[in-house]
Design a protein around this motif. Structure first.
Motif, PDB file in Angstrom:
ATOM      1  N   ALA A   1       0.866  -1.181   0.000  1.00 32.57           N
ATOM      2  CA  ALA A   1       0.000   0.000   0.000  1.00 32.57           C
ATOM      3  C   ALA A   1       0.899   1.226   0.000  1.00 32.57           C
ATOM      4  N   THR A   2       0.752   2.067  -1.011  1.00 36.21           N
ATOM      5  CA  THR A   2       1.646   3.214  -1.140  1.00 36.21           C
ATOM      6  C   THR A   2       1.113   4.467  -0.450  1.00 36.21           C
ATOM      7  N   SER A   3      -0.053   4.364   0.130  1.00 33.99           N
ATOM      8  CA  SER A   3      -0.596   5.497   0.882  1.00 33.99           C
ATOM      9  C   SER A   3      -0.548   5.175   2.370  1.00 33.99           C
ATOM     10  N   THR A   4      -0.799   6.185   3.167  1.00 31.41           N
ATOM     11  CA  THR A   4      -0.946   5.978   4.604  1.00 31.41           C
ATOM     12  C   THR A   4      -2.341   6.440   4.987  1.00 31.41           C
ATOM     13  N   LEU A   5      -2.883   5.812   5.998  1.00 26.41           N
ATOM     14  CA  LEU A   5      -4.226   6.175   6.440  1.00 26.41           C
ATOM     15  C   LEU A   5      -4.188   7.397   7.348  1.00 26.41           C
ATOM     16  N   SER A   6      -5.134   8.278   7.117  1.00 25.21           N
ATOM     17  CA  SER A   6      -5.290   9.457   7.956  1.00 25.21           C
ATOM     18  C   SER A   6      -6.591   9.309   8.748  1.00 25.21           C
ATOM     19  N   ALA A   7      -6.530   9.574  10.033  1.00 25.68           N
ATOM     20  CA  ALA A   7      -7.720   9.462  10.882  1.00 25.68           C
ATOM     21  C   ALA A   7      -8.815  10.434  10.454  1.00 25.68           C
ATOM     22  N   GLU A   8      -8.435  11.545   9.814  1.00 28.02           N
ATOM     23  CA  GLU A   8      -9.411  12.560   9.406  1.00 28.02           C
ATOM     24  C   GLU A   8     -10.113  12.231   8.094  1.00 28.02           C
ATOM     25  N   ASP A   9      -9.548  11.343   7.290  1.00 26.66           N
ATOM     26  CA  ASP A   9     -10.088  11.058   5.962  1.00 26.66           C
ATOM     27  C   ASP A   9     -10.906   9.769   5.987  1.00 26.66           C
ATOM     28  N   THR A  10     -12.158   9.876   6.405  1.00 24.05           N
ATOM     29  CA  THR A  10     -13.009   8.687   6.537  1.00 24.05           C
ATOM     30  C   THR A  10     -13.365   8.077   5.180  1.00 24.05           C
ATOM     31  N   GLU A  11     -13.492   8.898   4.149  1.00 26.74           N
ATOM     32  CA  GLU A  11     -13.823   8.369   2.815  1.00 26.74           C
ATOM     33  C   GLU A  11     -12.680   7.483   2.321  1.00 26.74           C
TER      34      GLU A  11
ATOM     35  N   GLU B   1     -12.714   4.163   4.115  1.00 24.28           N
ATOM     36  CA  GLU B   1     -13.727   3.256   3.576  1.00 24.28           C
ATOM     37  C   GLU B   1     -13.230   2.571   2.301  1.00 24.28           C
ATOM     38  N   ARG B   2     -12.552   3.300   1.437  1.00 26.02           N
ATOM     39  CA  ARG B   2     -11.992   2.710   0.215  1.00 26.02           C
ATOM     40  C   ARG B   2     -10.974   1.623   0.554  1.00 26.02           C
ATOM     41  N   VAL B   3     -10.088   1.938   1.498  1.00 24.54           N
ATOM     42  CA  VAL B   3      -9.062   0.988   1.903  1.00 24.54           C
ATOM     43  C   VAL B   3      -9.712  -0.262   2.492  1.00 24.54           C
ATOM     44  N   GLN B   4     -10.742  -0.079   3.281  1.00 23.38           N
ATOM     45  CA  GLN B   4     -11.432  -1.220   3.894  1.00 23.38           C
ATOM     46  C   GLN B   4     -12.051  -2.126   2.836  1.00 23.38           C
ATOM     47  N   LYS B   5     -12.636  -1.560   1.795  1.00 23.85           N
ATOM     48  CA  LYS B   5     -13.206  -2.369   0.702  1.00 23.85           C
ATOM     49  C   LYS B   5     -12.124  -3.186   0.011  1.00 23.85           C
TER      50      LYS B   5
ATOM     51  N   GLU C   1       2.744  -1.006   4.387  1.00 24.76           N
ATOM     52  CA  GLU C   1       2.609   0.386   3.967  1.00 24.76           C
ATOM     53  C   GLU C   1       3.994   0.881   3.558  1.00 24.76           C
ATOM     54  N   VAL C   2       4.113   1.268   2.292  1.00 23.07           N
ATOM     55  CA  VAL C   2       5.392   1.712   1.747  1.00 23.07           C
ATOM     56  C   VAL C   2       5.158   3.010   0.976  1.00 23.07           C
ATOM     57  N   PRO C   3       5.055   4.132   1.672  1.00 25.23           N
ATOM     58  CA  PRO C   3       4.767   5.386   0.973  1.00 25.23           C
ATOM     59  C   PRO C   3       5.935   5.941   0.157  1.00 25.23           C
ATOM     60  N   ARG C   4       7.190   5.575   0.497  1.00 27.53           N
ATOM     61  CA  ARG C   4       8.327   6.143  -0.252  1.00 27.53           C
ATOM     62  C   ARG C   4       9.400   5.118  -0.620  1.00 27.53           C
TER      63      ARG C   4
ATOM     64  N   GLY D   1       0.586   5.794  -8.846  1.00 27.82           N
ATOM     65  CA  GLY D   1       0.250   7.219  -8.757  1.00 27.82           C
ATOM     66  C   GLY D   1       0.280   7.737  -7.333  1.00 27.82           C
ATOM     67  N   THR D   2      -0.204   6.944  -6.400  1.00 25.94           N
ATOM     68  CA  THR D   2      -0.183   7.357  -4.998  1.00 25.94           C
ATOM     69  C   THR D   2       1.254   7.413  -4.484  1.00 25.94           C
ATOM     70  N   TRP D   3       2.070   6.433  -4.892  1.00 28.10           N
ATOM     71  CA  TRP D   3       3.484   6.458  -4.518  1.00 28.10           C
ATOM     72  C   TRP D   3       4.136   7.729  -5.046  1.00 28.10           C
ATOM     73  N   LEU D   4       3.924   8.031  -6.311  1.00 31.60           N
ATOM     74  CA  LEU D   4       4.510   9.211  -6.931  1.00 31.60           C
ATOM     75  C   LEU D   4       4.044  10.493  -6.237  1.00 31.60           C
ATOM     76  N   ALA D   5       2.788  10.546  -5.832  1.00 34.01           N
ATOM     77  CA  ALA D   5       2.256  11.742  -5.157  1.00 34.01           C
ATOM     78  C   ALA D   5       3.041  12.059  -3.889  1.00 34.01           C
ATOM     79  N   ASN D   6       3.625  11.048  -3.271  1.00 30.02           N
ATOM     80  CA  ASN D   6       4.430  11.260  -2.073  1.00 30.02           C
ATOM     81  C   ASN D   6       5.739  11.995  -2.366  1.00 30.02           C
ATOM     82  N   PHE D   7       6.065  12.174  -3.646  1.00 31.19           N
ATOM     83  CA  PHE D   7       7.313  12.828  -4.052  1.00 31.19           C
ATOM     84  C   PHE D   7       7.076  14.161  -4.751  1.00 31.19           C
ATOM     85  N   LEU D   8       5.857  14.654  -4.771  1.00 37.25           N
ATOM     86  CA  LEU D   8       5.571  15.877  -5.530  1.00 37.25           C
ATOM     87  C   LEU D   8       6.298  17.109  -5.001  1.00 37.25           C
TER      88      LEU D   8
END
Length: 182
Positions: free
Chosen positions: A34-44, A47-51, A64-67, A88-95
């Motif tokens: 998973a190239t993203s990390t979960l944020s407690a504030e981002d419930t939407e 939910e996607r990650v849970q699906k 979890e490997v964001p970088r 794309g999510t991995w790359l976003a971590n380098f913007l």
């Protein structure tokens, strides 16, 4: 030789499901990267990650490997298949990185793929099929991702475009574009 599979397409096309299908077919131990990390504030997003989690077999490991994606690939073993969701999510971590730092990260990833012992399946978003983003960061993301997807596609053993409910095998249907000179 390790398999390198690229699965690309637009949002909600089924890219992740197709990649999961291939990972399951590999008959290897699957590590979901998973190239993203979960944020407690981002419930939407939660939910996607849970699906995604509910759809995957319970035997699959998740990391979890964001970088440090190149390192994760280097550590992969012959008996493993790494499913990287998403490029794309991995790359976003380098913007925020300048062009030199980004080039270094991209080169590290490509070098790791060249020597990988494990199978690797990438899920990658397609961008640039619509309007040119109105802001610089959006254009930077689109350009970097387009270039990286192209480079990975050139070295991948299999490339699939997922669209309209179909998986198109681009290695068999398409003609490879000439490689860019360095």
């Amino acid at each position: 030789m390790a398999e390198l599979i690229l699965v690309t397409g637009p949002a909600r096309s089924g890219k992740s499901e197709w990649a999961e299908h291939w990972a399951d077919k590999m008959q290897k131990s699957v590590i979901y990267i998973a190239t993203s990390t979960l944020s407690a504030e981002d419930t939407e997003w939660q939910e996607r990650v849970q699906k995604h989690r509910q759809r995957r077999p319970s035997t699959w490991q998740t990391q979890e490997v964001p970088r440090k994606l190149a390192l994760a690939i280097q550590q992969g073993q012959h008996s493993q298949c790494l499913l990287v969701d998403s490029l794309g999510t991995w790359l976003a971590n380098f913007l925020d990185d300048d062009d030199t730092a980004w080039q270094h990260s991209q080169d590290e990833l490509l070098a790791a793929l060249a020597t990988a012992e494990c199978d690797v399946i990438f899920v990658a978003e397609e961008t640039g099929w619509g309007l040119v983003p109105a802001y610089p960061l959006g254009r930077l993301f689109r350009d970097r991702l387009g270039s990286l997807v192209r480079q990975i596609g050139q070295i991948a053993t299999q490339v699939y475009l997922i669209t309209g409910g179909y998986a198109l095998d681009l290695k068999h249907l398409g003609t490879p574009f000439p490689k860019k000179s360095p």
